[in-house]
Design an enzyme around this catalytic site. Structure first.
Site, PDB file in Angstrom:
ATOM      1  N   ASP A 182       0.698  -1.314  -0.114  1.00 12.10           N
ATOM      2  CA  ASP A 182       0.166  -0.134  -0.615  1.00 12.10           C
ATOM      3  C   ASP A 182       0.797   1.329   0.101  1.00 12.10           C
ATOM      4  O   ASP A 182       2.094   0.978   0.396  1.00 12.10           O
ATOM      5  CB  ASP A 182      -0.671  -0.012   1.456  1.00 12.10           C
ATOM      6  CG  ASP A 182      -1.959   1.138   0.959  1.00 12.10           C
ATOM      7  OD1 ASP A 182      -2.310   0.934  -0.274  1.00 12.10           O
ATOM      8  OD2 ASP A 182      -2.322   1.692   1.746  1.00 12.10           O
ATOM      9  N   ASN A 237     -10.713  -2.412  -6.926  1.00  8.60           N
ATOM     10  CA  ASN A 237      -9.792  -1.879  -7.085  1.00  8.60           C
ATOM     11  C   ASN A 237     -10.705  -1.796  -9.068  1.00  8.60           C
ATOM     12  O   ASN A 237     -10.791  -0.233  -9.749  1.00  8.60           O
ATOM     13  CB  ASN A 237      -8.285  -1.865  -7.058  1.00  8.60           C
ATOM     14  CG  ASN A 237      -7.855  -2.003  -6.188  1.00  8.60           C
ATOM     15  OD1 ASN A 237      -6.643  -2.757  -6.185  1.00  8.60           O
ATOM     16  ND2 ASN A 237      -8.466  -0.681  -5.327  1.00  8.60           N
TER      17      ASN A 237
END
Length: 261
Positions: free
Chosen positions: A39, A88
């Protein structure tokens, strides 16, 4: 001259520290399966003033190649990389998503040609572009007979979707064998569900690491991580250092795992 000596001295100190951390690790106290939530790639690119998130994703992919070598050199058996969630696919800008899927396809192809690693996608192919699907399938086929470190690429992955798919698979197989739903209620166990997950047959992750300082699991391995240890690193994905990883392993080795008790 002085400016050049400072980074050199720092590098020497880091290497000495890494060696000290390594000496405290033994095969008995290392995790078999490490899962990584990479991340902070977009933030990394933004902080450096780069023109697009793709620069961050490429840097993150390069760091994951490095991370996998760290794991393999330590003898870790299974590594799962969370690269693209099913969420996503709907919440990222189309241009960024197109670049990201190309980066993941290239990463899968490269990993399938390194060492004796076995590569497997965990996730659904629904909604993925055809070139990415082809790259993931090719990587799996190319490495199917390899016996080295097992690498799961979590692409098009969602933990809730995985559990739903597992239940559908169990019900379909049960009915196909001529059994009733009443019979299924008697035979349904956590072990049976585990066998039908994307990671069926693999050990659950002992250690889940997330970069960027965020402390959430983002629909990642909800079932498998029930008894996992979690470790959160402040560094953004591309800035992860080996010393950060070794600290995570040292922390893991010191923990008394309770497995829900």
């Amino acid at each position: 001259m002085q400016k050049r000596q400072v980074p050199l001295a720092r590098d020497i100190l880091y290497r000495l520290y890494e060696r000290r951390l390594r000496r405290g690790l033994t095969p008995e106290n290392l995790p078999r399966h490490v899962a990584m939530i990479i991340d902070g790639n977009r933030r990394w690119a933004r902080q450096l003033g780069l023109e697009s998130a793709a620069h961050g994703h490429r840097a993150g992919a390069a760091k994951m190649r490095e991370f996998l070598r760290w794991c393999d050199d330590l003898g870790i058996s299974v590594v799962t990389l969370y690269l693209l969630s099913s969420d996503n696919l709907t919440n990222r800008p189309s241009e960024e998503l197109a670049e990201l899927t190309k980066i993941i396809a290239k990463l899968a192809e490269e990993l399938s040609r390194q060492r004796t690693w076995r590569v497997q996608q965990v996730g659904t192919k629904k909604g993925l572009p055809e070139p990415l699907i082809a790259a993931l399938c090719d990587a799996e086929t190319r490495t199917a007979g390899k016996t080295g470190m097992h690498i799961n690429l979590a692409v098009g992955y969602g933990g809730r979707t995985e559990i739903t798919d597992a239940m559908r698979s169990i019900v379909a197989a049960h009915l196909e064998n001529g059994h009733t739903l009443a019979d299924l209620a008697e035979t349904l166990t956590p072990e049976l569900i585990g066998q039908h997950l994307y990671t069926g047959g693999q050990p659950d992750p002992d250690l889940v690491i997330r970069t960027s300082g965020e402390q959430r699991i983002s629909d990642f391995m909800l079932w498998q991580s029930a008894h996992s240890e979690f470790y959160f690193v402040e560094a953004l994905g591309p800035d992860l250092r080996q010393v950060d990883f070794l600290r995570a392993l040292r922390d893991f080795a010191k923990r008394h795992r309770r497995f829900g008790s």
